[in-house]
Design a protein around this motif. Sequence first.
Motif, PDB file in Angstrom:
ATOM      1  N   ALA A   1     -31.766  28.000  57.740  1.00 57.02           N
ATOM      2  CA  ALA A   1     -31.640  26.336  57.456  1.00 57.02           C
ATOM      3  C   ALA A   1     -31.999  25.479  55.982  1.00 57.02           C
ATOM      4  O   ALA A   1     -30.928  24.408  55.696  1.00 57.02           O
ATOM      5  N   TYR A   2     -32.273  25.889  55.000  1.00 54.94           N
ATOM      6  CA  TYR A   2     -32.390  25.563  53.603  1.00 54.94           C
ATOM      7  C   TYR A   2     -31.016  25.867  52.645  1.00 54.94           C
ATOM      8  O   TYR A   2     -30.721  25.658  51.900  1.00 54.94           O
ATOM      9  N   SER A   3     -30.949  27.596  53.194  1.00 59.02           N
ATOM     10  CA  SER A   3     -29.360  27.597  52.277  1.00 59.02           C
ATOM     11  C   SER A   3     -27.889  27.355  53.406  1.00 59.02           C
ATOM     12  O   SER A   3     -26.378  27.074  52.951  1.00 59.02           O
ATOM     13  N   VAL A   4     -28.145  27.210  54.776  1.00 57.13           N
ATOM     14  CA  VAL A   4     -27.361  26.604  55.548  1.00 57.13           C
ATOM     15  C   VAL A   4     -26.185  26.097  55.282  1.00 57.13           C
ATOM     16  O   VAL A   4     -24.770  26.346  55.316  1.00 57.13           O
TER      17      VAL A   4
ATOM     18  N   ASP B   1     -24.908  25.342  52.614  1.00 57.00           N
ATOM     19  CA  ASP B   1     -24.055  25.936  51.513  1.00 57.00           C
ATOM     20  C   ASP B   1     -22.414  26.971  51.591  1.00 57.00           C
ATOM     21  O   ASP B   1     -21.827  25.993  51.342  1.00 57.00           O
ATOM     22  N   ILE B   2     -22.597  27.191  52.733  1.00 55.72           N
ATOM     23  CA  ILE B   2     -21.966  28.364  53.845  1.00 55.72           C
ATOM     24  C   ILE B   2     -21.147  26.963  54.865  1.00 55.72           C
ATOM     25  O   ILE B   2     -19.806  27.671  54.615  1.00 55.72           O
ATOM     26  N   SER B   3     -21.783  26.009  55.158  1.00 57.85           N
ATOM     27  CA  SER B   3     -21.009  25.320  56.463  1.00 57.85           C
ATOM     28  C   SER B   3     -19.680  24.806  55.489  1.00 57.85           C
ATOM     29  O   SER B   3     -18.808  24.323  56.079  1.00 57.85           O
ATOM     30  N   ASN B   4     -20.462  23.804  53.974  1.00 58.29           N
ATOM     31  CA  ASN B   4     -19.499  23.584  53.597  1.00 58.29           C
ATOM     32  C   ASN B   4     -18.077  24.549  52.923  1.00 58.29           C
ATOM     33  O   ASN B   4     -16.859  23.792  53.061  1.00 58.29           O
ATOM     34  N   GLN B   5     -18.239  25.080  52.472  1.00 56.92           N
ATOM     35  CA  GLN B   5     -17.514  26.425  52.136  1.00 56.92           C
ATOM     36  C   GLN B   5     -16.592  26.890  53.464  1.00 56.92           C
ATOM     37  O   GLN B   5     -15.448  26.299  53.537  1.00 56.92           O
ATOM     38  N   LEU B   6     -16.944  26.862  54.896  1.00 63.69           N
ATOM     39  CA  LEU B   6     -16.465  26.836  55.712  1.00 63.69           C
ATOM     40  C   LEU B   6     -15.436  25.966  56.549  1.00 63.69           C
ATOM     41  O   LEU B   6     -13.782  25.632  56.447  1.00 63.69           O
ATOM     42  N   SER B   7     -16.242  24.779  55.987  1.00 65.92           N
ATOM     43  CA  SER B   7     -15.630  23.563  56.607  1.00 65.92           C
ATOM     44  C   SER B   7     -13.868  23.238  55.501  1.00 65.92           C
ATOM     45  O   SER B   7     -12.964  22.598  56.089  1.00 65.92           O
ATOM     46  N   SER B   8     -14.049  23.311  54.734  1.00 60.46           N
ATOM     47  CA  SER B   8     -13.254  23.419  53.368  1.00 60.46           C
ATOM     48  C   SER B   8     -12.290  23.935  54.039  1.00 60.46           C
ATOM     49  O   SER B   8     -10.913  23.640  54.110  1.00 60.46           O
TER      50      SER B   8
ATOM     51  N   TRP C   1     -13.326  35.588  57.230  1.00 54.47           N
ATOM     52  CA  TRP C   1     -14.270  37.096  57.492  1.00 54.47           C
ATOM     53  C   TRP C   1     -15.551  35.874  56.962  1.00 54.47           C
ATOM     54  O   TRP C   1     -16.096  35.035  55.821  1.00 54.47           O
ATOM     55  N   VAL C   2     -16.761  36.379  57.306  1.00 55.18           N
ATOM     56  CA  VAL C   2     -18.318  36.058  56.775  1.00 55.18           C
ATOM     57  C   VAL C   2     -18.948  37.438  56.415  1.00 55.18           C
ATOM     58  O   VAL C   2     -19.523  37.934  57.381  1.00 55.18           O
ATOM     59  N   ASP C   3     -19.345  37.637  54.996  1.00 55.58           N
ATOM     60  CA  ASP C   3     -20.200  38.937  54.563  1.00 55.58           C
ATOM     61  C   ASP C   3     -21.134  38.395  54.861  1.00 55.58           C
ATOM     62  O   ASP C   3     -21.965  38.014  54.370  1.00 55.58           O
ATOM     63  N   LEU C   4     -21.746  39.675  55.910  1.00 57.51           N
ATOM     64  CA  LEU C   4     -23.569  39.386  56.547  1.00 57.51           C
ATOM     65  C   LEU C   4     -24.096  40.594  55.672  1.00 57.51           C
ATOM     66  O   LEU C   4     -25.254  40.938  55.965  1.00 57.51           O
ATOM     67  N   SER C   5     -23.485  41.475  54.800  1.00 60.15           N
ATOM     68  CA  SER C   5     -23.550  42.271  54.429  1.00 60.15           C
ATOM     69  C   SER C   5     -25.148  42.850  53.920  1.00 60.15           C
ATOM     70  O   SER C   5     -25.776  43.403  53.772  1.00 60.15           O
ATOM     71  N   GLU C   6     -24.913  41.441  52.664  1.00 59.74           N
ATOM     72  CA  GLU C   6     -25.979  41.873  52.164  1.00 59.74           C
ATOM     73  C   GLU C   6     -26.933  40.172  52.551  1.00 59.74           C
ATOM     74  O   GLU C   6     -27.749  39.381  51.240  1.00 59.74           O
ATOM     75  N   THR C   7     -27.113  39.942  53.451  1.00 60.77           N
ATOM     76  CA  THR C   7     -27.596  38.940  54.109  1.00 60.77           C
ATOM     77  C   THR C   7     -29.190  39.683  54.743  1.00 60.77           C
ATOM     78  O   THR C   7     -29.126  40.300  55.458  1.00 60.77           O
ATOM     79  N   ASP C   8     -30.248  38.866  54.309  1.00 56.68           N
ATOM     80  CA  ASP C   8     -31.457  39.543  54.401  1.00 56.68           C
ATOM     81  C   ASP C   8     -32.738  38.775  55.773  1.00 56.68           C
ATOM     82  O   ASP C   8     -33.259  39.257  56.348  1.00 56.68           O
ATOM     83  N   PHE C   9     -32.189  37.744  55.629  1.00 55.63           N
ATOM     84  CA  PHE C   9     -32.318  37.089  56.848  1.00 55.63           C
ATOM     85  C   PHE C   9     -31.295  35.740  57.570  1.00 55.63           C
ATOM     86  O   PHE C   9     -30.902  35.144  56.628  1.00 55.63           O
ATOM     87  N   ILE C  10     -31.497  35.650  59.360  1.00 51.64           N
ATOM     88  CA  ILE C  10     -30.842  35.038  59.000  1.00 51.64           C
ATOM     89  C   ILE C  10     -31.407  34.135  60.404  1.00 51.64           C
ATOM     90  O   ILE C  10     -32.223  35.065  61.256  1.00 51.64           O
ATOM     91  N   ASP C  11     -31.739  32.505  60.412  1.00 51.20           N
ATOM     92  CA  ASP C  11     -32.784  31.775  61.035  1.00 51.20           C
ATOM     93  C   ASP C  11     -31.709  31.415  62.203  1.00 51.20           C
ATOM     94  O   ASP C  11     -30.268  31.340  62.082  1.00 51.20           O
ATOM     95  N   SER C  12     -32.074  30.602  62.977  1.00 49.74           N
ATOM     96  CA  SER C  12     -31.621  30.083  64.437  1.00 49.74           C
ATOM     97  C   SER C  12     -30.317  28.799  64.160  1.00 49.74           C
ATOM     98  O   SER C  12     -29.465  28.886  64.232  1.00 49.74           O
ATOM     99  N   THR C  13     -30.661  28.063  62.607  1.00 53.91           N
ATOM    100  CA  THR C  13     -29.847  27.059  62.279  1.00 53.91           C
ATOM    101  C   THR C  13     -28.915  27.282  61.684  1.00 53.91           C
ATOM    102  O   THR C  13     -27.767  26.953  62.318  1.00 53.91           O
ATOM    103  N   ALA C  14     -28.188  28.612  61.426  1.00 57.40           N
ATOM    104  CA  ALA C  14     -27.807  29.653  60.695  1.00 57.40           C
ATOM    105  C   ALA C  14     -26.954  30.225  61.065  1.00 57.40           C
ATOM    106  O   ALA C  14     -25.613  29.741  61.972  1.00 57.40           O
TER     107      ALA C  14
END
Lengths: 394, 114
Positions: free
Chosen positions: B21-24, B26-33, B43-56
Amino acid sequence: MGDTDLSVDIVSSLTSALAESNDLLAALYSLTQAAPQPGESIGAFWALRISEIVPARYVELSYKEEIFSYGNASESFLKVEEPGDDFTIVRSSDEIAGGDSIVVAMPRSSANYLAIELDNHCSTSIANLVRSVANYVDAALATADTRELEVTNKQLSRDIEMAATITDSLIPKTTPTLPGWNLTAKLQPARIASGDFYTFSVTDRSVIAAIGDVSGKGIPAAVAATVIVSTFSRLAASSHGEALSELTQALNSATSKFMNQAAVFSTLCLIKGDHDKIEIVNCGHSPVMVKTDTWSVIDAHCPPLGVLDDLHPEPQEFKYEELNALLVASDGLVEQTNRTGEQLGYEAFYDLVINSSSGEAGSMIDSVCGYLQEFAEGRPQDDDRTLVVLEKES
Amino acid sequence: MPIHVSNERSPVVSAAGRFDAYSVSDISNQLSSLLDEGIVDIWVDLSETDFIDSTALADLVRFMKRARAAGGELTLWKPSDAVRVILELTSLDLAFSISSNGAIPGVTDSDRRS
């Protein structure tokens, strides 16, 4: 009220300044108006009116001349002298009107000034008066701003509490009575309102339980939960004779447009118990566990509500005689962190459930929640927590 | 931290670290643009994602729907173990297009920068 209170110092300074300017009547009137009470902006208005001080504004810096504007809008005033750090003598550009004035900056804003016309020349008492009125007006307006902010915040808090009350009212305070079984449920919101939910639809033929978790937290998630619970209640009332997969699809269809607009989805576990069996549909919810001879995990049968247009999950069935217990929790329990930031995790949660299930029927929720509190080591609850447990009475 | 690799054929938005929820935003703005620009295969690179929550996850669902409605696709690339577990637990792996192997079309390793 803090820093913006009209302090005794400001009021007495204003009163002395008015008295020094030989307007004792104004000084007395100002004192009565200046008491800190609702209507500070009215007090400021009267302080200005009595002292004949007017608001002024800085217009521009032109050819090294600073120009101020006040009173008659067509008239401007040029800076001619700056005898003190906080006030300026200006002269009207209208040579016929002539007249010098004193201009003082308001303490809180460099863009706002107060001005008063001087009869002859700048006297110390007039400078003190303008400075004092500026302080008074500034504090009065700051107090009024703070009060307005407090009122807005109180209204917002009341609205949030009202929304929380409405969402909370949809969560049942009791669980249905099922002969031979003990059904318990608990919901602990992380904030004032919860995106977790559980509810029951009961007829003489069957009981349907809905347990879910809307993505996100707080009021937006709670409002979405409210929509799902009320839609479930409406649809379930007429679908006890139908397959659980049809109720799932109907609920998904009825809520997906709303969830799409709200940019949320909701996990959901539907459990239907009729005369001889229990059916379970799991739409992306975890953890869901059943105990037959041993405990096992019920994997999700389809994605959460609001993700796909069509959901056709195949329900999992259990005969009553083979089932000993059933547990549906929300991920808020599994993802609780301790003081070092470590999550409880799924494996530890499964072990916790297995170890907690040996007590009397009905004691499992307290046992799980008690352990979780110990694990958290005083850390606040990270997410909403819901736990619904069905246990066979021995 | 999130990074965006410009690539006209297959833009990649990377969500390294915690994606919650705290970093979402940044990604949203890029995807939206990207979607606003008419780029619908992302493509969304999730290879180095340590944690994902339901908001993301909900945000990824939202942009997946937008991309599909525009005739494109939002593909999750090489989800880390932490993300893969959540996708499987929620059955969201049935809803997303996920690529766990190979390279992204038109993207070389040197295109991917942190």
